[in-house]
Design a protein around this motif. Structure first.
Motif, PDB file in Angstrom:
ATOM      1  N   ALA A 171       4.115  10.242  -7.476  1.00  0.00           N
ATOM      2  CA  ALA A 171       3.622   9.636  -6.762  1.00  0.00           C
ATOM      3  C   ALA A 171       4.141   9.609  -5.361  1.00  0.00           C
ATOM      4  CB  ALA A 171       4.174   8.204  -7.459  1.00  0.00           C
ATOM      5  N   ARG A 172       5.450   9.750  -5.576  1.00  0.00           N
ATOM      6  CA  ARG A 172       6.414  10.569  -4.097  1.00  0.00           C
ATOM      7  C   ARG A 172       5.736  11.324  -3.655  1.00  0.00           C
ATOM      8  NH1 ARG A 172      11.896  10.368  -5.689  1.00  0.00           N
ATOM      9  NH2 ARG A 172      11.326  12.983  -6.815  1.00  0.00           N
ATOM     10  N   GLY A 173       5.186  12.584  -3.971  1.00  0.00           N
ATOM     11  CA  GLY A 173       3.724  13.527  -3.456  1.00  0.00           C
ATOM     12  C   GLY A 173       3.048  13.280  -3.411  1.00  0.00           C
ATOM     13  N   SER A 174       2.054  13.019  -3.671  1.00  0.00           N
ATOM     14  CA  SER A 174       1.248  11.751  -3.051  1.00  0.00           C
ATOM     15  C   SER A 174       1.052  10.503  -2.153  1.00  0.00           C
ATOM     16  CB  SER A 174       0.788  11.094  -4.529  1.00  0.00           C
ATOM     17  OG  SER A 174      -0.536  10.044  -3.939  1.00  0.00           O
ATOM     18  N   ARG A 175       2.445  10.488  -2.068  1.00  0.00           N
ATOM     19  CA  ARG A 175       2.537   9.285  -1.473  1.00  0.00           C
ATOM     20  C   ARG A 175       2.872   9.733   0.518  1.00  0.00           C
ATOM     21  NH1 ARG A 175       5.982   5.982  -3.867  1.00  0.00           N
ATOM     22  NH2 ARG A 175       7.368   7.237  -3.397  1.00  0.00           N
ATOM     23  N   ALA A 176       3.616  11.015   0.685  1.00  0.00           N
ATOM     24  CA  ALA A 176       3.529  12.221   1.541  1.00  0.00           C
ATOM     25  C   ALA A 176       2.544  12.670   1.508  1.00  0.00           C
ATOM     26  CB  ALA A 176       4.655  13.131   0.941  1.00  0.00           C
ATOM     27  N   TYR A 177       1.668  12.982   1.214  1.00  0.00           N
ATOM     28  CA  TYR A 177       0.267  13.763   0.792  1.00  0.00           C
ATOM     29  C   TYR A 177      -0.510  12.555   2.124  1.00  0.00           C
ATOM     30  CZ  TYR A 177      -4.191  15.689   0.573  1.00  0.00           C
ATOM     31  OH  TYR A 177      -5.590  16.452   0.811  1.00  0.00           O
ATOM     32  N   GLN A 178      -1.140  11.408   1.505  1.00  0.00           N
ATOM     33  CA  GLN A 178      -1.246  10.072   1.729  1.00  0.00           C
ATOM     34  C   GLN A 178      -0.793  10.192   3.469  1.00  0.00           C
ATOM     35  OE1 GLN A 178      -4.438   8.842   1.301  1.00  0.00           O
ATOM     36  NE2 GLN A 178      -4.717  10.141  -0.520  1.00  0.00           N
ATOM     37  N   ASP A 179       0.579   9.791   3.821  1.00  0.00           N
ATOM     38  CA  ASP A 179       1.136   9.722   4.927  1.00  0.00           C
ATOM     39  C   ASP A 179       0.824  10.782   6.207  1.00  0.00           C
ATOM     40  OD1 ASP A 179       2.226   6.850   4.137  1.00  0.00           O
ATOM     41  OD2 ASP A 179       4.565   7.735   3.628  1.00  0.00           O
ATOM     42  N   GLY A 180       0.714  11.783   5.595  1.00  0.00           N
ATOM     43  CA  GLY A 180       0.457  13.197   5.839  1.00  0.00           C
ATOM     44  C   GLY A 180      -0.444  13.044   6.855  1.00  0.00           C
ATOM     45  N   LEU A 181      -1.720  12.791   5.684  1.00  0.00           N
ATOM     46  CA  LEU A 181      -3.216  12.746   6.168  1.00  0.00           C
ATOM     47  C   LEU A 181      -3.256  11.552   7.636  1.00  0.00           C
ATOM     48  CD1 LEU A 181      -5.339  13.012   2.892  1.00  0.00           C
ATOM     49  CD2 LEU A 181      -4.826  14.575   4.864  1.00  0.00           C
ATOM     50  N   SER A 182      -2.963  10.008   7.202  1.00  0.00           N
ATOM     51  CA  SER A 182      -2.488   9.535   8.349  1.00  0.00           C
ATOM     52  C   SER A 182      -1.982   9.593   9.728  1.00  0.00           C
ATOM     53  CB  SER A 182      -2.408   7.773   7.501  1.00  0.00           C
ATOM     54  OG  SER A 182      -1.101   7.825   7.496  1.00  0.00           O
TER      55      SER A 182
END
Length: 138
Positions: A21-32
């Motif tokens: 979940a933390r990795g997925s959040r970080a990935y989405q934060d990076g994209l945005s």
């Protein structure tokens, strides 16, 4: 009694799910963060040539052009701008440089007089700090 490797303990499973979940959040934060950076750059007159440009030598977040300058941009999102600006290490600089070499070879039609590597830091409040020519400054 022997522990079967195919059975994951509940605590191990919970930890794995938290990491995912933390990795997925970080990935989405990076994209945005990358999208926000692209918007700001386009408003300042930059033409976005590539986003998330993958090569056999690494990935460059944004490749953009303004006049005769081609800029390779690394976007870093962290809690603070200071944290984001301090996290570009020597090995990552080398990877960016090598990935840029691959992109220039793959796109011989790009004409330029100057190349630059920039770091754009983004914090939790989506504030931006643009460090120009970051590889030569370090």
């Amino acid at each position: 009694m022997a522990v079967r490797p195919d059975i994951i303990e509940p605590e191990q499973n919970r930890q794995r799910l938290v990491r995912q979940a933390r990795g997925s959040r970080a990935y989405q934060d990076g994209l945005s963060a990358e999208e926000a950076v692209c918007s700001v750059c386009m408003k300042e007159g930059w033409l976005i040539l590539l986003k998330r440009a993958r090569t056999r030598r690494g990935e460059i977040d944004i490749v953009m052009r303004k006049g005769s300058l081609i800029c390779f941009v690394e976007v870093k999102k962290r809690k603070t701008l200071r944290g984001a600006t301090e996290c570009l290490g020597v090995s990552q600089q080398r990877r960016l440089y090598r990935a840029a070499e691959c992109l220039l070879a793959a796109h011989p039609h790009w004409s330029y007089e100057e190349l630059r590597f920039d770091l754009i830091a983004v914090d939790d409040q989506n504030a931006l700090h643009w460090v120009k020519d970051v590889i030569r400054q370090m």
